[in-house]
Design a protein around this motif. Structure first.
Motif, mmCIF file in Angstrom:
data_model
loop_
_atom_site.group_PDB
_atom_site.id
_atom_site.type_symbol
_atom_site.label_atom_id
_atom_site.label_comp_id
_atom_site.label_asym_id
_atom_site.label_seq_id
_atom_site.Cartn_x
_atom_site.Cartn_y
_atom_site.Cartn_z
ATOM 1 N N SER A 16 0.838 -1.196 0.000
ATOM 2 C CA SER A 16 0.000 0.000 0.000
ATOM 3 C C SER A 16 0.875 1.248 0.000
ATOM 4 C CB SER A 16 -0.910 -0.001 1.232
ATOM 5 O OG SER A 16 -1.562 1.242 1.375
ATOM 6 N N THR A 17 0.463 2.246 -0.765
ATOM 7 C CA THR A 17 1.209 3.508 -0.772
ATOM 8 C C THR A 17 1.021 4.278 0.527
ATOM 9 O OG1 THR A 17 -0.678 4.547 -1.893
ATOM 10 C CG2 THR A 17 1.105 3.714 -3.272
ATOM 11 N N VAL A 18 0.020 3.885 1.343
ATOM 12 C CA VAL A 18 -0.163 4.514 2.655
ATOM 13 C C VAL A 18 0.900 4.029 3.624
ATOM 14 C CG1 VAL A 18 -1.740 4.753 4.617
ATOM 15 C CG2 VAL A 18 -2.631 4.793 2.288
ATOM 16 N N ALA A 19 1.251 2.737 3.531
ATOM 17 C CA ALA A 19 2.186 2.137 4.480
ATOM 18 C C ALA A 19 3.605 2.037 3.948
ATOM 19 C CB ALA A 19 1.691 0.750 4.881
ATOM 20 N N SER A 20 3.822 2.244 2.641
ATOM 21 C CA SER A 20 5.156 2.065 2.073
ATOM 22 C C SER A 20 5.329 2.975 0.862
ATOM 23 C CB SER A 20 5.366 0.602 1.660
ATOM 24 O OG SER A 20 4.528 0.279 0.558
ATOM 25 N N THR A 21 6.499 2.836 0.217
ATOM 26 C CA THR A 21 6.746 3.596 -1.009
ATOM 27 C C THR A 21 5.968 3.029 -2.189
ATOM 28 O OG1 THR A 21 8.694 2.213 -1.435
ATOM 29 C CG2 THR A 21 9.046 4.274 -0.237
ATOM 30 N N GLY A 22 5.390 1.832 -2.033
ATOM 31 C CA GLY A 22 4.598 1.221 -3.091
ATOM 32 C C GLY A 22 5.396 0.340 -4.022
ATOM 33 N N THR A 23 6.727 0.304 -3.875
ATOM 34 C CA THR A 23 7.575 -0.524 -4.732
ATOM 35 C C THR A 23 8.004 -1.777 -3.979
ATOM 36 O OG1 THR A 23 9.560 0.668 -4.024
ATOM 37 C CG2 THR A 23 8.402 1.486 -5.974
ATOM 38 N N CYS A 24 8.355 -2.831 -4.746
ATOM 39 C CA CYS A 24 8.768 -4.087 -4.131
ATOM 40 C C CYS A 24 9.688 -4.829 -5.087
ATOM 41 C CB CYS A 24 7.544 -4.943 -3.783
ATOM 42 S SG CYS A 24 6.592 -5.473 -5.236
ATOM 43 N N ARG A 25 10.226 -5.952 -4.612
ATOM 44 C CA ARG A 25 11.084 -6.792 -5.449
ATOM 45 C C ARG A 25 11.139 -8.189 -4.853
ATOM 46 N NH1 ARG A 25 16.568 -3.693 -5.203
ATOM 47 N NH2 ARG A 25 15.059 -1.977 -5.330
ATOM 48 N N ILE A 26 11.569 -9.134 -5.670
ATOM 49 C CA ILE A 26 11.740 -10.513 -5.216
ATOM 50 C C ILE A 26 13.230 -10.783 -5.075
ATOM 51 C CG2 ILE A 26 11.465 -12.931 -5.836
ATOM 52 C CD1 ILE A 26 8.864 -12.339 -7.095
ATOM 53 N N GLN A 27 13.614 -11.195 -3.888
ATOM 54 C CA GLN A 27 15.012 -11.527 -3.659
ATOM 55 C C GLN A 27 15.345 -12.867 -4.315
ATOM 56 O OE1 GLN A 27 17.006 -9.381 -2.339
ATOM 57 N NE2 GLN A 27 15.477 -7.930 -1.572
ATOM 58 N N LEU A 28 16.611 -13.068 -4.573
ATOM 59 C CA LEU A 28 17.063 -14.296 -5.210
ATOM 60 C C LEU A 28 16.718 -15.496 -4.331
ATOM 61 C CD1 LEU A 28 18.590 -15.472 -7.632
ATOM 62 C CD2 LEU A 28 20.704 -15.289 -6.282
ATOM 63 N N CYS A 83 8.226 -5.479 0.193
ATOM 64 C CA CYS A 83 8.225 -4.043 -0.086
ATOM 65 C C CYS A 83 9.625 -3.472 0.134
ATOM 66 C CB CYS A 83 7.217 -3.327 0.802
ATOM 67 S SG CYS A 83 5.513 -3.891 0.571
ATOM 68 N N ASP A 84 9.980 -2.496 -0.694
ATOM 69 C CA ASP A 84 11.319 -1.910 -0.607
ATOM 70 C C ASP A 84 11.518 -1.122 0.680
ATOM 71 O OD1 ASP A 84 12.111 -2.975 -3.014
ATOM 72 O OD2 ASP A 84 11.418 -1.258 -4.172
ATOM 73 N N LYS A 85 10.525 -0.282 1.059
ATOM 74 C CA LYS A 85 10.696 0.569 2.236
ATOM 75 C C LYS A 85 9.336 0.882 2.843
ATOM 76 C CE LYS A 85 12.829 4.877 3.830
ATOM 77 N NZ LYS A 85 13.555 6.104 3.417
ATOM 78 N N CYS A 86 9.208 0.584 4.145
ATOM 79 C CA CYS A 86 7.969 0.897 4.866
ATOM 80 C C CYS A 86 8.037 2.323 5.409
ATOM 81 C CB CYS A 86 7.751 -0.075 6.026
ATOM 82 S SG CYS A 86 7.539 -1.806 5.532
ATOM 83 N N LYS A 87 6.887 2.945 5.503
ATOM 84 C CA LYS A 87 6.809 4.271 6.102
ATOM 85 C C LYS A 87 6.863 4.147 7.623
ATOM 86 C CE LYS A 87 4.319 6.540 2.342
ATOM 87 N NZ LYS A 87 3.118 7.312 1.947
ATOM 88 N N PRO A 88 7.174 5.252 8.343
ATOM 89 C CA PRO A 88 7.256 5.186 9.812
ATOM 90 C C PRO A 88 5.969 4.646 10.420
ATOM 91 C CG PRO A 88 8.150 7.262 9.025
ATOM 92 C CD PRO A 88 7.537 6.591 7.832
ATOM 93 N N GLY A 89 6.128 3.682 11.341
ATOM 94 C CA GLY A 89 4.981 3.095 12.021
ATOM 95 C C GLY A 89 4.542 1.768 11.445
ATOM 96 N N TYR A 90 5.127 1.346 10.296
ATOM 97 C CA TYR A 90 4.718 0.103 9.641
ATOM 98 C C TYR A 90 5.918 -0.834 9.528
ATOM 99 C CZ TYR A 90 0.579 2.767 8.295
ATOM 100 O OH TYR A 90 -0.563 3.523 8.315
ATOM 101 N N THR A 91 5.635 -2.136 9.491
ATOM 102 C CA THR A 91 6.691 -3.128 9.373
ATOM 103 C C THR A 91 6.122 -4.373 8.710
ATOM 104 O OG1 THR A 91 8.401 -4.327 10.602
ATOM 105 C CG2 THR A 91 6.236 -4.152 11.632
ATOM 106 N N GLY A 92 6.981 -5.388 8.476
ATOM 107 C CA GLY A 92 6.559 -6.617 7.820
ATOM 108 C C GLY A 92 7.016 -6.655 6.370
ATOM 109 N N LEU A 93 6.960 -7.856 5.748
ATOM 110 C CA LEU A 93 7.379 -7.997 4.358
ATOM 111 C C LEU A 93 6.580 -7.092 3.434
ATOM 112 C CD1 LEU A 93 7.889 -11.873 4.034
ATOM 113 C CD2 LEU A 93 9.636 -10.101 4.269
ATOM 114 N N ASN A 94 5.284 -6.972 3.708
ATOM 115 C CA ASN A 94 4.418 -6.143 2.875
ATOM 116 C C ASN A 94 3.974 -4.871 3.588
ATOM 117 O OD1 ASN A 94 4.536 -8.095 0.835
ATOM 118 N ND2 ASN A 94 2.795 -9.213 1.675
#
Length: 402
Positions: free
Chosen positions: A150-162, A169-180
Motif C-alpha cells: 500500500s502507498t499509505v504504508a510504504s513507497t509502493g515498490t517491491c522486489r523478489i530476492q534471489l 516491499c522496498d521501504k515501509c513508512k514510519p509506524g509500519y513493518t513486515g514484508l508487505n
C-alpha cells in the motif's frame, strides 16, 4: 530503316548497318532500345526507364518491379530496401538486427534499438524492467505484477530476492513493518487499518515494553512513575499530581494543626500583641505556599510566614463553611420550635368553674371555640345543659343550676 525508339535511343534514325542495333540511352536496352536494363524499371506514366536505386545492403538483388519496389532482405523494408522494418534496427552493411525487447514490444528505434511502447507494465531500453509499483521474477521475459504494498504504508515498490517466491516491499513508512508493510511497528497501534503512534504521555519505557501499547487497542503497557490509566494519564492509588501537574508524588497523612504565636509591636505601644495562628505542617507536596500575615501599624512591623499546603488550606476553608452552615440550620430550627411553642401556649383551650352557693358556673376560653360543648364534663344522667349554655346539676337532695 532503323526504326529506333524515340525515347530509349540516342537517335531514332541511326543504327548499326550490319546488326541494326540502335544506340541506347542509359537504362535502355534491346535492338531498338525499347526495354529497360537490369536495375531500371519502366515508369508507366512517362514510359521511361528509371533506375531502381535498390540498396545493395538491404536488397537481395538490384532488380525491382514495375512500381520500383526492390526485393528486400529479412528485416529490411521501404521502396529501396534502405530501412529496417518494425522489430528490427541498426541498418548496416549486412542486414538489420532484430529488436531486443524481451517479447514486451514489437518495435524499437531503427537507429539505436531502444524499445518503443513497452507492454505488460514494463519499461527500459529493452523492456527489461517493471514500472513503479510492479514486480516480476528474475527472468526478464516474465510479466510484471502489481506489488502487494500500500502507498499509505510504504513507497509502493517491491522486489523478489534471489531464491524467494514472494515479493517484499522496498521501504515501509514510519509506524509500519513486515514484508508487505501490513503490520504496525513497535510504538504504534492499529486504528481502522492505519497505524497510529501510542499516546502514553512519556510514562512508558520502550526498553522494558518494546510495543509501548497494545497493537489492537492502543492501551499503554507498563506505565511507570506511579502512573495508571489507558494512556498513563492518571496517578496510582495513594499518589497525587504535584502542583506543576507533571509528576505523581506519594500522598502522605496530614498531621493535626500546630498553634504558633506571631508577635508584633507598634512604635508607640508598650506591650506586644500576640496573635495565635494555626499552622498546618505537611509534606504532601514538595512545593508549598507561604502565607503572609501582615501585622504592622506604621513604620516598624514584622511579618509572619506559615507554610500551608493548598490541600490543607482548602480542607480548613471547607470545614469552616460546614460548621457555619450547621450553626445556621440549628439557629433556624430553634427559632421555629420556639414560635410553635408560643402559638400552642396562646391558643390552648381551658375551662373555668365558678362555685357559688346555689349553682356552679362553667366558662370556656379559646379563640377558635366561641361556644364550647360542656355536655361531656359531667356524665351523670341527671345533669342537663340549658340552651343558654348553663349546666344544671341535679342531685337527690339539691338541684344546682349553672
Amino acid at each position: 530503316l532503323c526504326n529506333c525508339s524515340a525515347v530509349g535511343s540516342i537517335s531514332a534514325a541511326e543504327c548499326n548497318s550490319t546488326t541494326g542495333q540502335c544506340p541506347c540511352l542509359e537504362g535502355y536496352t534491346g535492338l531498338r532500345c525499347e526495354s529497360c536494363v537490369e536495375g531500371f524499371y519502366l515508369e508507366q506514366r512517362s514510359q521511361r526507364c528509371h533506375p531502381c536505386g535498390c540498396s545493395p545492403t538491404g536488397s537481395s538483388s538490384a532488380q525491382c518491379d514495375d512500381s520500383g519496389q526492390c526485393q528486400c532482405k529479412v528485416g529490411v523494408t521501404d521502396l529501396k530496401c534502405d530501412r529496417c522494418s518494425d522489430g528490427y534496427y541498426r541498418f548496416n552493411e549486412t542486414t538489420c538486427e532484430p529488436c531486443q525487447c524481451n517479447n514486451h514490444s514489437n518495435t524499437c528505434d531503427s537507429l539505436t534499438g531502444t524499445c518503443l511502447d513497452c507492454q505488460e507494465n514494463t519499461k527500459g531500453n529493452h523492456c527489461e524492467l517493471c514500472k513503479e509499483g510492479f514486480y516480476r521474477s528474475a527472468h526478464p521475459a516474465h510479466a510484471c505484477h502489481r506489488c502487494p504494498c500500500s502507498t499509505v504504508a510504504s513507497t509502493g515498490t517491491c522486489r523478489i530476492q534471489l531464491g524467494e517466491t514472494t515479493p517484499r516491499c522496498d521501504k515501509c513508512k514510519p509506524g509500519y513493518t513486515g514484508l508487505n508493510c501490513n503490520q504496525c511497528d513497535n510504538g504504534y497501534y492499529n486504528s481502522d487499518s492505519i497505524c497510529v503512534r501510542c499516546e502514553c504521555n512519556g510514562n512508558v519505557d520502550p526498553a522494558q515494553s518494546p510495543s509501548v501499547c497494545k497493537p489492537e487497542s492502543g492501551e499503554c503497557i507498563g506505565c511507570l512513575y506511579h502512573t495508571a490509566g489507558f494512556h498513563c494519564e492518571e496517578c496510582e492509588d495513594g499518589y497525587v499530581r504535584d502542583p506543576e501537574g507533571t509528576n505523581c508524588t506519594k500522598k502522605e497523612a496530614t498531621p493535626g494543626p500546630e498553634t504558633r504565636e506571631f508577635t508584633t509591636s507598634a512604635p508607640n505601644a508598650s506591650k506586644a500583641t500576640s496573635f495565635p495562628t494555626a499552622v498546618i505542617n505537611s509534606t504532601l507536596s514538595p512545593t508549598t505556599i507561604q502565607t503572609l500575615f501582615p501585622m504592622s501599624s506604621s513604620d516598624n512591623s514584622t511579618s509572619a510566614f506559615a507554610d500551608v499546603s493548598w490541600t490543607q488550606f482548602n480542607i480548613i476553608i471547607l470545614t469552616v463553611i460546614i460548621i457555619v452552615v450547621v450553626l445556621l440550620m440549628g439557629f433556624v430550627g430553634a427559632v421555629y420550635m420556639y414560635r410553635e411553642y408560643q402559638n400552642r401556649k396562646l391558643n390552648a383551650p381551658f375551662w373555668t368553674i365558678e362555685l357559688k352557693e346555689d349553682n356552679i358556673s362553667f366558662s370556656s376560653y379559646h379563640d377558635s371555640i366561641p361556644n364550647a360543648d360542656v355536655s361531656g364534663l359531667l356524665e351523670d344522667d341527671g345533669n342537663e345543659v340549658a340552651p343558654n349554655g348553663q349546666l344544671t346539676l341535679t342531685t337527690p337532695m339539691h338541684n344546682y343550676k349553672a
